[in-house]
Design an enzyme around this catalytic site. Sequence first.
Site, PDB file in Angstrom:
ATOM      1  CB  SER A 474      -4.180  -8.347  -5.191  1.00 51.17           C
ATOM      2  OG  SER A 474      -3.777  -8.023  -6.487  1.00 51.17           O
ATOM      3  CG  ASP A 485       6.497 -20.522  -3.664  1.00 50.63           C
ATOM      4  OD1 ASP A 485       5.919 -21.392  -2.984  1.00 50.63           O
ATOM      5  OD2 ASP A 485       5.960 -19.932  -4.620  1.00 50.63           O
ATOM      6  CE  LYS A 499      -9.093  -8.841  -8.128  1.00 53.70           C
ATOM      7  NZ  LYS A 499      -7.887  -8.576  -8.926  1.00 53.70           N
TER       8      LYS A 499
END
Length: 702
Positions: A474, A485, A499
């Site tokens: 999560s 990124d 998840k």
Amino acid sequence: MLSLKTKLVAYGTAASVVFGIASYKLLEKDGPTATQKNEVLAKVLMQGLSSAHYSPENLDDNLSKKAFALYLERLDYNKKFLLKSDVDQLAKYQTQLDDEIKNGSFKFFDLSMTLLNKRLKEAEGYYKEILDKPFDFTKEESIEVKPDKIKFATSQAALKEEWRKYLKYQALIRVADAMDSQQKADTVGNKEPLKSQAEIEADARKKIRESYEELFKRMSKLENEDWRSTYFNAFANIFDPHTEYFAPKEKEDFDIEFSGTLEGIGAVLTEKDGYIKVSEITPGSPSYMQGDLKAGDMILKVAQGSKEPVDVQGMRLDKAVSLIRGKKGTEVRLTVKKVDGSLKNISIIRDVVVREEGFAKSLLINGPKPIGYIQLPAFYADFNGTGGRNSGDDVAAEIEKLKQENAQGIILDLRNNGGGSLQDVVDMVGLFIKSGPVVQVKSATGAPAVLVDRDPQVQFTGPLVVLVNENSASASEIMAAAIQDYKRGVIVGSATYGKGTVQQFFNLDQVLPATFNNVKPLGHVKLTTQKYYRVSGGTTQMRGVTPDIQLPDTYSYLKYGEKEQEHALPFDEIPAAKYTTWQSPVLPLEKLKAASKARINSSSTFSLINQGAMRLKDRSEATLRSLKLTTYMAEEKKNQAEAKKLEDVRKNIPQLDVATLKADVAKLAADTSASARFSAFTRNAKKDLYIQEAVAILKDEL
């Protein structure tokens, strides 16, 4: 565009229209029957799922077939009660469940209860007869232990034979454990009289009989209404595994946490398919400190100290909890089934959960270029606005302390971090980048909301490693994804859980008008309402975050994570947000990967971990178990020898030179209890192979 709240109110209003004034008058005059209440509940629940879920399903024959299969699996998970003829009777309804829900009918459910109760009484006779006779452990035979590979018995004789093997396997495990313990005790000069194998076998059967007497006593007290949630959840879980219905009492028991002022073990538990499953370990708890109990484990038995274990399979969650909870300082022994299918006995000393152990804490790893280490067990926050702590501020404070001691690089450890506050993720990513989007959050309709770090200041500009594993989930995955990124740091470890969805609880009573008060309370529904997406566009759902540098791990080859859940929402992508990758300096990722790979390939410890992971994979796939004692014990001794080999190698690996931060020394000196806990934290960090590799990666970059 309708908001989620508007949708919920709308479906509540629609529900009242469906039943009409005549239906209400009937309830008002005679009082609601169980059937009438369940009719209201079924329709409101399905309308809510269809109108407010992130990815709604049509209530049709296709959904009916899926719900039928899921309900049948949960009704008799181990295929030890129903016969194939029973299943064939039930299968006639597999395309009719949608129509029954629409019409307020429960013929299929009632038939399933009739058949189950009949078979339960028959099975009670099987186990008593079988356990009256000794088992022959010299015979060459085997048992299939994976329910998916077992077929429903075609006759009572065949089912009875399945019970014989099932009970023999349980006795085999007990006998092997007892004989192994007796042999070990004898080698250290224990003066207790040794028992013969026949005596040990008789003891095992006696204990199993007592366990099953308790199990069938509990099951005989279950009424149809106790199974109703299982039936409704066969529909809810088709939408996704995190969408669930909770009856009023079940909502109170949802994810019971043994923490706060309660004395226990510190685990969050759920009940699924008749099993008590660990969904989360509370940071700072006895379970967290002991280290063997993990998310994903299934608790099969509970024992108080040296007393006989109680089988908790099929037990209600609140009943199982009452066995696990207890006074500070007392021992509870859990028999758990690990994700690879192996059984493990875990001893935990109950205690009051120490909340401070769940907060961020740090160490300095000494060397020519010191490196900071920050452990973050959860993304905690002061959700109630009561002046409590939040992880974003705490990590910022730890970074500042590390900078004061000239830390040249930082390791942020998110292993076993199950998530938490999304805003703290945004704040934390902002400590390492200038500014920009951190995560995209999308509802079923409309454009995604982009959560942005707007602070151009960067608290730490040096090299960064983020440690993750299969239990990083999560919010942890969002943190790791953003750092990856932006190319701001190196993600190291094993693939994360995967998840990428958000759930909300809704009280069904609040979506029905007051005219339906006499059928309330109806319970709650937990709905998946949103998905997380990386700034690069892909969701973390199903795929999680793949580390830049992957390290061998116990679970490396096992089927684990969100992708293994039935009916999980799929991976998908949305357009990337506008962001600028880190350029000062450019991350030399390929160089770091090559150097790490060379170290891992030459490490005897990582080699043993990889071998162990492959053995676990083989064991999880080889689900046919021998019922011959000598064969079983030989396999167990082999497993123990391999585990000891890895343990011995780990004991001899060089330890890191770590130090308590100067800012923490005085505080710890004033609290002996906190000092002792911090010493344990330090000892663990010194010999942690994954932290050592993270240090080596940072040294390559520095």
